[in-house]
Design a protein around this motif. Structure first.
Motif, PDB file in Angstrom:
ATOM      1  N   CYS A 142      -3.926   0.281   9.492  1.00  0.00           N
ATOM      2  CA  CYS A 142      -3.143   1.020   8.488  1.00  0.00           C
ATOM      3  C   CYS A 142      -1.748   1.345   9.010  1.00  0.00           C
ATOM      4  CB  CYS A 142      -3.855   2.317   8.093  1.00  0.00           C
ATOM      5  SG  CYS A 142      -5.440   2.030   7.306  1.00  0.00           S
ATOM      6  N   SER A 173      -5.590   7.757   4.777  1.00  0.00           N
ATOM      7  CA  SER A 173      -5.870   6.327   4.613  1.00  0.00           C
ATOM      8  C   SER A 173      -7.132   6.171   3.761  1.00  0.00           C
ATOM      9  CB  SER A 173      -6.115   5.678   5.980  1.00  0.00           C
ATOM     10  OG  SER A 173      -7.329   6.185   6.504  1.00  0.00           O
ATOM     11  N   CYS A 174      -7.439   4.939   3.393  1.00  0.00           N
ATOM     12  CA  CYS A 174      -8.650   4.701   2.593  1.00  0.00           C
ATOM     13  C   CYS A 174      -9.882   5.222   3.347  1.00  0.00           C
ATOM     14  CB  CYS A 174      -8.803   3.218   2.297  1.00  0.00           C
ATOM     15  SG  CYS A 174      -7.459   2.580   1.287  1.00  0.00           S
ATOM     16  N   GLY A 213      -4.272   4.121   0.246  1.00  0.00           N
ATOM     17  CA  GLY A 213      -3.911   2.960  -0.567  1.00  0.00           C
ATOM     18  C   GLY A 213      -4.707   2.777  -1.837  1.00  0.00           C
ATOM     19  N   CYS A 246       0.841  -1.186   0.000  1.00  0.00           N
ATOM     20  CA  CYS A 246       0.000   0.000   0.000  1.00  0.00           C
ATOM     21  C   CYS A 246       0.884   1.247   0.000  1.00  0.00           C
ATOM     22  CB  CYS A 246      -0.870  -0.077   1.249  1.00  0.00           C
ATOM     23  SG  CYS A 246      -1.419   1.484   1.867  1.00  0.00           S
TER      24      CYS A 246
HETATM   25  S1  SF4 Z   1      -4.838  -0.029   1.559  1.00  0.00           S
HETATM   26 FE1  SF4 Z   1      -6.027   1.548   2.649  1.00  0.00          FE
HETATM   27  S2  SF4 Z   1      -6.955   0.481   4.382  1.00  0.00           S
HETATM   28 FE2  SF4 Z   1      -5.270  -0.823   3.629  1.00  0.00          FE
HETATM   29  S3  SF4 Z   1      -3.478  -0.205   4.848  1.00  0.00           S
HETATM   30 FE3  SF4 Z   1      -3.441   1.045   2.979  1.00  0.00          FE
HETATM   31  S4  SF4 Z   1      -4.499   2.944   3.549  1.00  0.00           S
HETATM   32 FE4  SF4 Z   1      -5.026   1.405   5.128  1.00  0.00          FE
END
Ligand code: SF4
Length: 489
Positions: free
Chosen positions: A77, A143-144, A175, A52
């Protein structure tokens, strides 16, 4: 130039550099397709977990000595912090420093925050980071969850910046924005370029920005550059906010890795006129030649560079010859990020090893300075056309390949892929130090390390007799690229 510092977010690699994560073919075919503008990403109709970009941005920034990170996301995360802390401590260890932990706080977004918003938790997290670490700057990584609910990170960081009177800088690296985790480096560099680097107070013709990860070869590089009358400034990890803020004063920027350094190097050139040396990576002989010549040309030090190259190459020639004899005929597979992969494929050739397959975790069709990656062009010009593929660490493809091709050696730069060949009984090397095989001294050390690995494979052999792989024999017999959509099955 594809870098826009007037906006608060960096564009993803897919949008800026036409980067792809799916392909199988050869190096010459890849470069030819990019040159004629017809390289397309091949989607997978099945894929496994990958990395990510948030972890990438956070991991890189968390090693700035006097900064703090507030990761605005669910607690998971921040799972990468364990690895980031280990790397930070390793970096302190090789400097003989007293060890401390990374300055990272997670806001622990929960179901409540995703329904009612995470603004209060973010404010609280920034205040706590300021109180605990007394940093010179705070980076807020998204973060998401924070992006999906649309928390207004910019207004909160602006508000907190006024309150605590240090830069509070958002880093947009959630991510789901990009399938390519290196987009996280760009997000981190965008934050640095737009908010931390200041206009030059004075020009420093002796200073060279050296973009790297952990800097184990600091003494070697300092020694080389001193012969050219230059002083390196290692950035961004293990530097201070003050040192980073003055990168605009340097005479040039060089990087250990094309994938890593392009955004910051090109951004400094674009914004402050600090030339970015566009070369292949300084691994092995041709890499170091090219890297030093690029620096020498940029700074008018061609003669000093040629003298150094000549003396070093003559010095290592007898030892290199002995190593080549020992490694001649060995067959290897490489799996790394794009710039490292295409450079290490060349380095292994310099050691007399035949690379039978090269895997890279993505591929940038061009860099921010517009050119196809220099290392890929160099590799495509060599006599042999090496089979390659591109996958974002899809272990099911990698194990299938390893099982079919049965190399003498697997070399990777991400530990998650070296575990599996070891369990299959294949000798493998994980390149965690970016300076492995660096320059003329490094290629000799790297050659000996490969010889040691090949001569002592008892751990892998022993494991392979006891461990059952997670993939069925059905999968291992299938076409490796069965799930790449453009493949003809
Ligand atoms: S993909 Fe999104 S939910 Fe998963 S660790 Fe990365 S930021 Fe966090």
């Amino acid at each position: 130039m594809s870098i826009n510092i007037k906006v608060i977010e960096s564009a993803t690699r897919e949008n800026r550099l036409n980067s792809i994560t799916g392909y199988s073919g050869t190096v010459k075919d890849l470069v030819k397709k990019v040159q004629c503008g017809c390289l397309k990403n091949e989607e997978r109709c099945f894929s496994q977990a990958s990395n990510c970009s948030s972890g990438c941005a956070q991991g890189y920034l968390s090693r700035i000595l006097d900064a703090a990170i507030v990761n605005h996301g669910a607690i998971g995360c921040s799972a990468d912090v364990i690895g980031e802390n280990t790397t930070f401590k390793w970096g302190q260890n090789i400097r003989s420093w007293e060890k401390k932990d990374v300055n990272v706080i997670n806001t622990n977004m929960t179901e409540d925050s995703t329904v009612f918003g995470g603004r209060d938790k973010l404010r609280e997290g920034i205040k706590e980071a300021y109180k605990r670490f007394k940093p010179k700057a705070i980076f807020v990584t998204t973060s998401c969850a924070s992006a999906i609910i649309g928390d207004d990170i910019k207004s909160i960081t602006d508000e907190m910046e006024k309150e605590i009177k240090i830069p509070v800088v958002p880093v947009f690296c959630e991510g789901f924005r990009s399938k390519i985790w290196a987009s996280g480096f760009d997000a981190a560099f965008h934050a640095i370029l737009t908010r931390i680097v200041k206009p030059p107070r004075k020009r420093r013709p002796e200073l060279v920005n050296m973009i790297n990860f952990n800097g184990s070869a600091r003494d070697y590089i300092t020694e080389i550059l001193s012969k050219l009358g230059l002083i390196p400034q290692f950035v961004v990890p293990f530097a201070t906010i003050e040192q980073i803020s003055r990168m605009s004063e340097a005479a040039a920027t060089i990087s250990i890795c094309g994938t890593l350094g392009g955004y910051l190097g090109n951004g400094l050139e674009q914004q402050y006129g600090v030339p970015y040396v566009k070369s292949i990576q300084p691994h092995g002989i041709a890499g170091m030649d090219n890297w030093l010549r690029g620096l020498g040309k940029t700074l008018g030090k061609e003669k000093e560079v040629e003298d150094y190259i000549d003396s070093e190459k003559r010095r290592i020639a007898p030892e290199l010859e002995k190593i080549r004899k020992k490694l001649k005929g060995k067959r290897a597979i490489v799996g790394m990020g794009p710039s490292f992969s295409h450079n290490y494929m060349r380095v292994l050739g310099e050691l007399g090893i035949k690379v039978i397959w090269g895997i890279s975790w993505h591929f940038d069709q061009h860099y921010d300075h517009g050119s196809i990656p220099e290392s890929s062009i160099a590799l495509s010009k060599s006599e042999e056309d090496i089979p390659i593929s591109i996958c974002d660490v899809q272990n099911f493809e990698i194990l299938n390949l390893l099982n079919k091709l049965k190399p003498d050696l697997y070399i990777a730069r991400h530990p998650g892929t070296t575990i599996w060949p070891t369990k299959m009984g294949i000798p493998s090397i994980m390149i965690s130090d970016e300076y492995s095989a660096f320059g003329y001294r490094g290629i000799i050390d790297f050659g000996h390390s490969i010889i040691d690995t090949l001569e002592n494979n008892s751990l892998a052999e022993s494991l392979s007799k006891r461990i059952k792989l997670p993939y069925t024999s059905w999968w291992l017999k299938q076409d490796t690229f069965k799930f790449l959509e453009n493949e003809v099955k």
